[in-house]
Design a protein around this motif. Structure first.
Motif, PDB file in Angstrom:
ATOM      1  N   GLY A  82       0.807  -1.214   0.000  1.00  0.00           N
ATOM      2  CA  GLY A  82       0.000   0.000   0.000  1.00  0.00           C
ATOM      3  C   GLY A  82       0.837   1.258   0.000  1.00  0.00           C
ATOM      4  N   HIS A  83       1.990   1.202   0.655  1.00  0.00           N
ATOM      5  CA  HIS A  83       2.786   2.419   0.832  1.00  0.00           C
ATOM      6  C   HIS A  83       3.285   3.014  -0.479  1.00  0.00           C
ATOM      7  N   LEU A  84       3.758   2.166  -1.389  1.00  0.00           N
ATOM      8  CA  LEU A  84       4.329   2.707  -2.631  1.00  0.00           C
ATOM      9  C   LEU A  84       3.307   3.541  -3.388  1.00  0.00           C
ATOM     10  N   GLU A  85       2.048   3.114  -3.335  1.00  0.00           N
ATOM     11  CA  GLU A  85       1.011   3.875  -4.042  1.00  0.00           C
ATOM     12  C   GLU A  85       0.534   5.059  -3.204  1.00  0.00           C
ATOM     13  N   ALA A  86       0.364   4.847  -1.900  1.00  0.00           N
ATOM     14  CA  ALA A  86      -0.132   5.931  -1.043  1.00  0.00           C
ATOM     15  C   ALA A  86       0.848   7.104  -1.030  1.00  0.00           C
ATOM     16  N   PHE A  87       2.137   6.790  -1.081  1.00  0.00           N
ATOM     17  CA  PHE A  87       3.115   7.880  -1.111  1.00  0.00           C
ATOM     18  C   PHE A  87       2.889   8.756  -2.338  1.00  0.00           C
ATOM     19  N   ASP A  88       2.774   8.129  -3.504  1.00  0.00           N
ATOM     20  CA  ASP A  88       2.541   8.899  -4.742  1.00  0.00           C
ATOM     21  C   ASP A  88       1.249   9.711  -4.624  1.00  0.00           C
ATOM     22  N   TRP A  89       0.247   9.060  -4.120  1.00  0.00           N
ATOM     23  CA  TRP A  89      -1.072   9.693  -4.005  1.00  0.00           C
ATOM     24  C   TRP A  89      -1.022  10.906  -3.067  1.00  0.00           C
ATOM     25  N   ASN A  90      -0.397  10.716  -1.913  1.00  0.00           N
ATOM     26  CA  ASN A  90      -0.306  11.819  -0.941  1.00  0.00           C
ATOM     27  C   ASN A  90       0.546  12.966  -1.480  1.00  0.00           C
ATOM     28  N   LEU A  91       1.517  12.638  -2.312  1.00  0.00           N
ATOM     29  CA  LEU A  91       2.417  13.661  -2.863  1.00  0.00           C
ATOM     30  C   LEU A  91       1.769  14.424  -4.022  1.00  0.00           C
ATOM     31  N   LEU A  92       1.080  13.702  -4.893  1.00  0.00           N
ATOM     32  CA  LEU A  92       0.630  14.277  -6.168  1.00  0.00           C
ATOM     33  C   LEU A  92      -0.836  14.693  -6.178  1.00  0.00           C
ATOM     34  N   ARG A  93      -1.603  14.192  -5.215  1.00  0.00           N
ATOM     35  CA  ARG A  93      -3.052  14.382  -5.256  1.00  0.00           C
ATOM     36  C   ARG A  93      -3.447  15.865  -5.299  1.00  0.00           C
ATOM     37  N   GLU A  94      -3.003  16.613  -4.325  1.00  0.00           N
ATOM     38  CA  GLU A  94      -3.449  18.012  -4.250  1.00  0.00           C
ATOM     39  C   GLU A  94      -2.943  18.853  -5.416  1.00  0.00           C
ATOM     40  N   PRO A  95      -1.655  18.752  -5.787  1.00  0.00           N
ATOM     41  CA  PRO A  95      -1.211  19.547  -6.939  1.00  0.00           C
ATOM     42  C   PRO A  95      -1.999  19.253  -8.212  1.00  0.00           C
ATOM     43  N   LEU A  96      -2.503  18.025  -8.335  1.00  0.00           N
ATOM     44  CA  LEU A  96      -3.260  17.670  -9.534  1.00  0.00           C
ATOM     45  C   LEU A  96      -4.760  17.936  -9.375  1.00  0.00           C
ATOM     46  N   GLY A  97      -5.148  18.486  -8.220  1.00  0.00           N
ATOM     47  CA  GLY A  97      -6.552  18.840  -8.026  1.00  0.00           C
ATOM     48  C   GLY A  97      -7.459  17.646  -7.783  1.00  0.00           C
ATOM     49  N   LEU A  98      -6.904  16.563  -7.225  1.00  0.00           N
ATOM     50  CA  LEU A  98      -7.706  15.363  -6.970  1.00  0.00           C
ATOM     51  C   LEU A  98      -8.121  15.302  -5.495  1.00  0.00           C
ATOM     52  N   SER A  99      -9.164  14.536  -5.219  1.00  0.00           N
ATOM     53  CA  SER A  99      -9.674  14.437  -3.850  1.00  0.00           C
ATOM     54  C   SER A  99      -9.483  13.024  -3.317  1.00  0.00           C
ATOM     55  N   SER A 100      -9.233  12.947  -2.021  1.00  0.00           N
ATOM     56  CA  SER A 100      -9.070  11.646  -1.380  1.00  0.00           C
ATOM     57  C   SER A 100     -10.378  10.868  -1.417  1.00  0.00           C
ATOM     58  N   PHE A 101     -10.281   9.560  -1.645  1.00  0.00           N
ATOM     59  CA  PHE A 101     -11.469   8.702  -1.598  1.00  0.00           C
ATOM     60  C   PHE A 101     -11.377   7.698  -0.461  1.00  0.00           C
ATOM     61  N   ASP A 102     -10.201   7.628   0.227  1.00  0.00           N
ATOM     62  CA  ASP A 102     -10.037   6.721   1.354  1.00  0.00           C
ATOM     63  C   ASP A 102      -8.987   7.307   2.305  1.00  0.00           C
ATOM     64  N   PRO A 103      -9.373   8.307   3.087  1.00  0.00           N
ATOM     65  CA  PRO A 103      -8.396   8.985   3.962  1.00  0.00           C
ATOM     66  C   PRO A 103      -7.733   8.033   4.955  1.00  0.00           C
ATOM     67  N   ASP A 104      -8.447   6.997   5.388  1.00  0.00           N
ATOM     68  CA  ASP A 104      -7.840   6.062   6.347  1.00  0.00           C
ATOM     69  C   ASP A 104      -6.646   5.330   5.721  1.00  0.00           C
ATOM     70  N   PHE A 105      -6.798   4.879   4.485  1.00  0.00           N
ATOM     71  CA  PHE A 105      -5.686   4.213   3.813  1.00  0.00           C
ATOM     72  C   PHE A 105      -4.568   5.218   3.502  1.00  0.00           C
ATOM     73  N   ASP A 106      -4.934   6.428   3.119  1.00  0.00           N
ATOM     74  CA  ASP A 106      -3.913   7.442   2.840  1.00  0.00           C
ATOM     75  C   ASP A 106      -2.985   7.591   4.045  1.00  0.00           C
ATOM     76  N   LYS A 107      -3.573   7.542   5.231  1.00  0.00           N
ATOM     77  CA  LYS A 107      -2.791   7.728   6.461  1.00  0.00           C
ATOM     78  C   LYS A 107      -2.084   6.425   6.880  1.00  0.00           C
ATOM     79  N   LEU A 108      -2.816   5.315   6.799  1.00  0.00           N
ATOM     80  CA  LEU A 108      -2.256   4.028   7.240  1.00  0.00           C
ATOM     81  C   LEU A 108      -0.965   3.692   6.489  1.00  0.00           C
ATOM     82  N   PHE A 109      -0.943   4.020   5.205  1.00  0.00           N
ATOM     83  CA  PHE A 109       0.195   3.623   4.365  1.00  0.00           C
ATOM     84  C   PHE A 109       1.156   4.777   4.077  1.00  0.00           C
TER      85      PHE A 109
END
Ligand SMILES: [Fe+2]
Length: 471
Positions: A82-109
């Motif tokens: 999970g971490h390899l993907e969550a890291f990318d997501w947490n890094l790139l999500r906001e600059p690309l204007g995307l919204s979280s769909f699973d905040p618990d996983f974003d944090k867990l990983f």
């Protein structure tokens, strides 16, 4: 327990021939010289290659072992899925204007761990989500990221939102670092818990020449100048630092398992005088009496490769912790090199100019050393004479990182990345030491001269070797 930086330094690996231009060539390309949309395509392609490497590494693990914890100080393997993907997501999500769909996983990983005070994680395998849920999370966020980067809209504008692509470079190298450090973990997994992979043929046994090389006084240039259009580097690589290095002598070859065996047999691990207080505490409390890659088999020694146990290969470099390397150096009446001395031996020349790589300016290829995922294990020291430095020092880049005696610290002018402030700064604590070079599982892009790696002095699972210097 502290959060860890980098991936890597808590983390994973891959495999597969690179396509087209090498990572190293791309990395040193001047970004301003490339049309933006073309650069977006290049970076996206590199991200796909890195993902393929990480996917292949997880394929090494038998499904029944995915919730194992092969290294007590690290998370279970499942975290990294999970971490390899969550890291990318947490890094790139906001600059690309995307919204979280699973905040618990974003944090867990979000983060790996690197405990420095001896505390170990206590979670149970049942505390982690099911594999299918993690894979669904990974697929969904990848689809969203990929569409936002390349699949829709203006590629140039998308790239601009990612700091001109720098955030993608961070995502790519973070993943590739994990591609290496996850390998450290999987190395400790019992052979029966993994699917064996193909092993490249052995190299011919090398002839070893002069074992000690004198390096005249000269300048070593560490780091990178901070330039808007300069190559990518992590925060700790800036800024450029020029160091005047007095003359010294250095081992032309790494210390081998055979060399180190003498140290073990002559009581090195029982000689209190060879160890710092903290190192002695660590080896005695852990009953650590020989390198973690070795297996004591009655009166003989065996060696744990990635996929087998073999008779101890006496001419391979010994992989040990910083504490063990330092104790050996003391026993031999020598020292580990400083970071600047290592640079001088690797990149300096008799003419005074400095090189990009020990062998010259040419990008890394398999003729120059054991790196970029070609092999799972080291080879005999001195196997790559075409990778030697101008001073004739062998294997400086590849076949295992090299310990220095220099504590990890910032260069003058250091600024943390605002989007990843703890990557380096969390480790400027005097409890981590700089490693240089690269291992068989280090991606070519991170073989650049300015790249710095670091670990705690007693962490015994790193693909780290060493050589000694005399003054
Ligand atoms: Fe990470």
């Amino acid at each position: 327990m502290r959060l860890t930086r980098r991936p890597g330094f808590v983390q994973a690996v891959f495999f597969s021939p690179l396509q087209g231009k090498s990572l190293a060539q791309e990395n040193f390309m001047n970004p301003a010289a490339v049309a933006p949309s073309s650069r977006a395509n290049q970076l996206f392609s590199r991200l796909q290659e890195a993902r393929a490497r990480s996917e292949q590494l997880f394929q090494v693990v038998r499904p029944s072992a995915l919730y194992d914890r092969p290294v007590p100080e690290r998370h279970r393997i499942i975290f990294y899925l999970g971490h390899l993907e969550a890291f990318d997501w947490n890094l790139l999500r906001e600059p690309l204007g995307l919204s979280s769909f699973d905040p618990d996983f974003d944090k867990l990983f979000a983060f790996g761990i690197d405990p420095v005070e001896g505390g170990l994680p206590t979670d149970q395998s049942r505390d982690w989500p099911a594999i299918d849920r993690i894979r669904d999370y990974n697929k969904r966020l990848r689809d969203l990221l990929d569409a936002a980067i390349l699949g829709c809209g203006d590629k140039d504008a998308n790239l601009a939102r990612l700091e001109g692509g720098r955030l993608l470079e961070v995502a790519i190298e973070h993943r590739l670092m994990h591609a290496e450090t996850l390998c450290y973990m999987l190395h400790q997994l019992p052979v029966g818990r993994k699917f064996s992979q193909s092993i490249p043929r052995e190299l011919p046994a090398p002839a070893r020449g002069l074992r000690r090389v004198g390096i005249p006084a000269g300048t070593a240039t560490l780091g990178l100048p901070r330039r808007e259009d300069g190559p990518f580097g992590w925060d700790n690589e800036f800024e450029e630092l020029r160091v005047e290095v007095p003359a010294f002598a250095i081992d032309a070859y790494n210390v081998t398992n055979g060399d180190y065996l003498r140290f073990v047999q002559e009581g090195g691990y029982e000689n209190r005088a060879l160890w710092s207080d903290a190192a002695w505490e660590w080896i005695t409390s852990h009953e650590h009496r020989y390198p973690s890659f070795w297996i004591s088999d009655g009166n003989s020694w065996r060696y744990r490769t990635m996929f087998a146990e073999i008779p101890l290969p006496l001419d391979w470099p010994v992989y040990v912790s910083h504490d063990e390397a330092s104790a050996y150096a003391r026993w031999a009446g020598k020292e580990l090199p400083s970071e600047a001395e290592w640079h001088r031996a690797a990149y300096g020349t008799r003419g005074g100019a400095e090189r990009e790589y020990p062998w010259g300016a040419e990008a890394p290829t398999s003729r120059r050393g054991n790196f970029d995922f070609e092999r799972w294990d080291p080879v005999a020291v001195g196997s790559y004479p075409e990778g030697s430095s101008d001073f004739g020092v062998t294997d400086l880049v590849g076949n295992g990182w090299e310990w220095t005696r220099t504590p990890f610290a910032p260069f003058p002018g250091f600024h943390p990345f605002p989007f990843y402030p703890g990557y380096s700064a969390n480790f400027f604590d005097g409890k981590h030491f700089v490693m240089k070079g690269g291992s068989p599982r280090t991606a070519a892009c991170m073989l650049r001269r300015s790249f710095r790696n670091w670990f705690q002095p007693h962490y015994p699972y790193v693909y780290a070797k060493f050589r000694c210097v005399e003054h």
